[in-house]
Scaffold this motif. Structure first.
Motif, PDB file in Angstrom:
ATOM      1  N   VAL A  68       0.685  -1.300  -0.066  1.00 38.93           N
ATOM      2  CA  VAL A  68       0.047   0.041  -0.114  1.00 38.93           C
ATOM      3  C   VAL A  68       0.871   1.180   0.217  1.00 38.93           C
ATOM      4  CG1 VAL A  68      -1.664   1.210   1.223  1.00 38.93           C
ATOM      5  CG2 VAL A  68      -1.995  -1.031   1.221  1.00 38.93           C
ATOM      6  N   GLN A  69       1.899   1.336   0.875  1.00 32.86           N
ATOM      7  CA  GLN A  69       2.909   2.331   0.914  1.00 32.86           C
ATOM      8  C   GLN A  69       3.471   2.624  -0.477  1.00 32.86           C
ATOM      9  OE1 GLN A  69       5.441   1.206   3.981  1.00 32.86           O
ATOM     10  NE2 GLN A  69       4.526   2.613   5.626  1.00 32.86           N
ATOM     11  N   LEU A  70       3.790   1.656  -1.259  1.00 34.89           N
ATOM     12  CA  LEU A  70       4.498   1.706  -2.535  1.00 34.89           C
ATOM     13  C   LEU A  70       3.456   2.361  -3.393  1.00 34.89           C
ATOM     14  CD1 LEU A  70       6.508   1.021  -5.036  1.00 34.89           C
ATOM     15  CD2 LEU A  70       5.285  -1.201  -5.055  1.00 34.89           C
ATOM     16  N   CYS A  71       2.190   1.691  -3.511  1.00 31.79           N
ATOM     17  CA  CYS A  71       1.133   2.531  -4.347  1.00 31.79           C
ATOM     18  C   CYS A  71       0.969   3.795  -4.003  1.00 31.79           C
ATOM     19  CB  CYS A  71      -0.147   1.231  -4.365  1.00 31.79           C
ATOM     20  SG  CYS A  71       0.109  -0.269  -4.953  1.00 31.79           S
ATOM     21  N   LEU A  72       0.649   4.287  -2.835  1.00 27.90           N
ATOM     22  CA  LEU A  72       0.434   5.514  -2.698  1.00 27.90           C
ATOM     23  C   LEU A  72       1.513   6.584  -3.132  1.00 27.90           C
ATOM     24  CD1 LEU A  72      -1.377   5.326   1.004  1.00 27.90           C
ATOM     25  CD2 LEU A  72      -2.390   6.257  -1.242  1.00 27.90           C
ATOM     26  N   PHE A 132      -5.282  11.453 -18.149  1.00 27.75           N
ATOM     27  CA  PHE A 132      -5.251  10.357 -17.508  1.00 27.75           C
ATOM     28  C   PHE A 132      -3.859   9.651 -17.611  1.00 27.75           C
ATOM     29  CE2 PHE A 132      -9.071  11.592 -16.941  1.00 27.75           C
ATOM     30  CZ  PHE A 132     -10.300  10.723 -16.861  1.00 27.75           C
ATOM     31  N   PRO A 133      -3.325   8.956 -16.643  1.00 29.69           N
ATOM     32  CA  PRO A 133      -1.990   8.412 -16.728  1.00 29.69           C
ATOM     33  C   PRO A 133      -2.217   6.992 -17.538  1.00 29.69           C
ATOM     34  CG  PRO A 133      -3.467   7.701 -14.688  1.00 29.69           C
ATOM     35  CD  PRO A 133      -4.143   8.888 -15.235  1.00 29.69           C
ATOM     36  N   VAL A 134      -1.140   7.035 -18.230  1.00 28.25           N
ATOM     37  CA  VAL A 134      -1.346   5.874 -19.178  1.00 28.25           C
ATOM     38  C   VAL A 134      -0.023   4.980 -18.875  1.00 28.25           C
ATOM     39  CG1 VAL A 134      -0.845   5.147 -21.914  1.00 28.25           C
ATOM     40  CG2 VAL A 134      -2.147   7.194 -20.876  1.00 28.25           C
ATOM     41  N   LEU A 135       0.090   3.590 -18.968  1.00 29.66           N
ATOM     42  CA  LEU A 135       0.917   2.445 -18.538  1.00 29.66           C
ATOM     43  C   LEU A 135       1.791   2.595 -19.952  1.00 29.66           C
ATOM     44  CD1 LEU A 135       1.740   0.469 -16.574  1.00 29.66           C
ATOM     45  CD2 LEU A 135       0.669  -1.247 -17.828  1.00 29.66           C
ATOM     46  N   ARG A 136       2.900   2.808 -19.800  1.00 30.98           N
ATOM     47  CA  ARG A 136       3.981   2.879 -20.816  1.00 30.98           C
ATOM     48  C   ARG A 136       5.166   1.958 -20.434  1.00 30.98           C
ATOM     49  NH1 ARG A 136       2.831   8.537 -20.363  1.00 30.98           N
ATOM     50  NH2 ARG A 136       1.879   9.575 -22.201  1.00 30.98           N
ATOM     51  N   GLN A 137       5.811   1.834 -21.699  1.00 34.34           N
ATOM     52  CA  GLN A 137       7.212   0.698 -21.648  1.00 34.34           C
ATOM     53  C   GLN A 137       8.432   1.696 -21.180  1.00 34.34           C
ATOM     54  OE1 GLN A 137       7.385  -2.675 -21.537  1.00 34.34           O
ATOM     55  NE2 GLN A 137       9.634  -2.552 -21.066  1.00 34.34           N
ATOM     56  N   ALA A 138       8.815   1.637 -19.953  1.00 35.47           N
ATOM     57  CA  ALA A 138       9.728   2.568 -19.554  1.00 35.47           C
ATOM     58  C   ALA A 138      11.119   1.959 -20.098  1.00 35.47           C
ATOM     59  CB  ALA A 138       9.598   3.080 -17.936  1.00 35.47           C
ATOM     60  N   THR A 139      12.155   2.677 -20.376  1.00 33.74           N
ATOM     61  CA  THR A 139      13.518   2.334 -20.496  1.00 33.74           C
ATOM     62  C   THR A 139      14.438   2.722 -19.502  1.00 33.74           C
ATOM     63  OG1 THR A 139      14.327   4.203 -21.845  1.00 33.74           O
ATOM     64  CG2 THR A 139      12.936   2.671 -23.294  1.00 33.74           C
ATOM     65  N   LEU A 172       4.994  -0.400 -11.501  1.00 40.75           N
ATOM     66  CA  LEU A 172       5.172  -1.133 -10.297  1.00 40.75           C
ATOM     67  C   LEU A 172       3.729  -1.452  -9.783  1.00 40.75           C
ATOM     68  CD1 LEU A 172       8.055   0.897  -8.798  1.00 40.75           C
ATOM     69  CD2 LEU A 172       8.086  -1.548  -9.229  1.00 40.75           C
ATOM     70  N   VAL A 173       2.805  -0.353  -9.868  1.00 43.75           N
ATOM     71  CA  VAL A 173       1.403  -0.515  -9.302  1.00 43.75           C
ATOM     72  C   VAL A 173       0.661  -1.752 -10.370  1.00 43.75           C
ATOM     73  CG1 VAL A 173      -0.819   0.678  -9.430  1.00 43.75           C
ATOM     74  CG2 VAL A 173       1.295   1.878  -8.716  1.00 43.75           C
ATOM     75  N   ALA A 179      11.255 -10.189  -6.155  1.00 41.82           N
ATOM     76  CA  ALA A 179      12.549  -9.744  -6.570  1.00 41.82           C
ATOM     77  C   ALA A 179      13.098 -10.377  -7.867  1.00 41.82           C
ATOM     78  CB  ALA A 179      13.588 -10.395  -5.355  1.00 41.82           C
ATOM     79  N   GLU A 180      12.564 -11.254  -8.445  1.00 40.50           N
ATOM     80  CA  GLU A 180      12.944 -11.699  -9.760  1.00 40.50           C
ATOM     81  C   GLU A 180      12.064 -11.034 -10.660  1.00 40.50           C
ATOM     82  OE1 GLU A 180      15.036 -13.918 -10.899  1.00 40.50           O
ATOM     83  OE2 GLU A 180      15.902 -15.108  -9.226  1.00 40.50           O
ATOM     84  N   ALA A 181      10.756 -10.416 -10.231  1.00 38.78           N
ATOM     85  CA  ALA A 181      10.198  -9.571 -11.213  1.00 38.78           C
ATOM     86  C   ALA A 181      10.630  -8.126 -11.613  1.00 38.78           C
ATOM     87  CB  ALA A 181       8.684  -9.585 -10.622  1.00 38.78           C
TER      88      ALA A 181
END
Length: 207
Positions: free
Chosen positions: A37-41, A81-88, A99-100, A142-144
């Motif tokens: 929850v802390q991570l997501c917030l 609106f936020p969009v999920l992108r492939q970050a490099t 991460l969310v 961790a592996e992810a």
């Protein structure tokens, strides 16, 4: 059960927010979700600061809904609106929503008369036994991380020499970015690294 809090989206307030949310989660008996929850917030508030602006008034809500905890952050901006992108590895932003997306069952954005609400739903799962750590879940998480960071291992996966080398480089970049983020938010890096070593040692001793 619902817990709500008005909040001003400023970087220096995120650490205080992370401490505050521990109490309702413990009262609900879902202490195993505190870190998630802390991570997501953190990521959702950072998203507001980055794309709407610092000092934006937001409304935060946590709710226990059956087998899930729902996290909501509402801001007054109905646009962007936020969009999920492939970050490099070269990008400074774009990894937060990944991460969310990785830890949540689902997430989304809901517009309303007051702006928009970014939300995610986290599975409660089994509560870890006191004094023990869920080794399988921690290893999987961790592996992810290298893949979530933007580059999946290649050449036969992380078990191959090439795949391991790529993952190792990605992890090094992730650590550097996390330390950079902490430095921006006023954390002392030496103290942070010492805490990380202590937690890692304790975790290894429990496995």
């Amino acid at each position: 059960m619902t817990w709500e809090l008005p909040f001003v989206a400023v970087p220096e307030g995120v650490a205080r927010l992370r401490r505050i949310v521990v109490t309702p989660l413990r009262l609900w008996g879902v202490s195993n979700l505190v870190g998630t929850v802390q991570l997501c917030l953190t990521e959702l508030i950072t998203n507001v600061i980055t794309h709407v602006g610092t000092k934006t008034p937001v409304w935060i809500a946590l709710s226990l809904q059956g087998t899930q905890v729902r996290v909501e952050v509402r801001d007054p901006d109905r646009q962007g609106f936020p969009v999920l992108r492939q970050a490099t590895s070269a990008q400074e932003t774009g990894r937060g929503l990944r991460l969310v997306d990785a830890v949540a069952d689902r997430w989304g954005v809901t517009p309303d008369d007051h702006g928009k609400t970014i939300w995610c739903e986290l599975p409660i799962g089994p509560t870890p036994t006191a004094g023990r750590c869920d080794t399988g879940a921690r290893v999987a998480h961790a592996e992810a991380l290298p893949t979530l960071y933007g580059r999946a291992p290649v050449g036969g996966g992380s078990n191959s020499l090439l795949g391991h080398a790529v993952a190792e480089g990605t992890v090094a970049g992730l650590i550097a970015d996390l330390l950079h983020w902490c430095q921006i938010h006023g954390d002392d890096l030496n103290t942070l690294l010492q805490h990380a070593r202590v937690r890692l040692t304790a975790r290894l001793e429990r496995t």
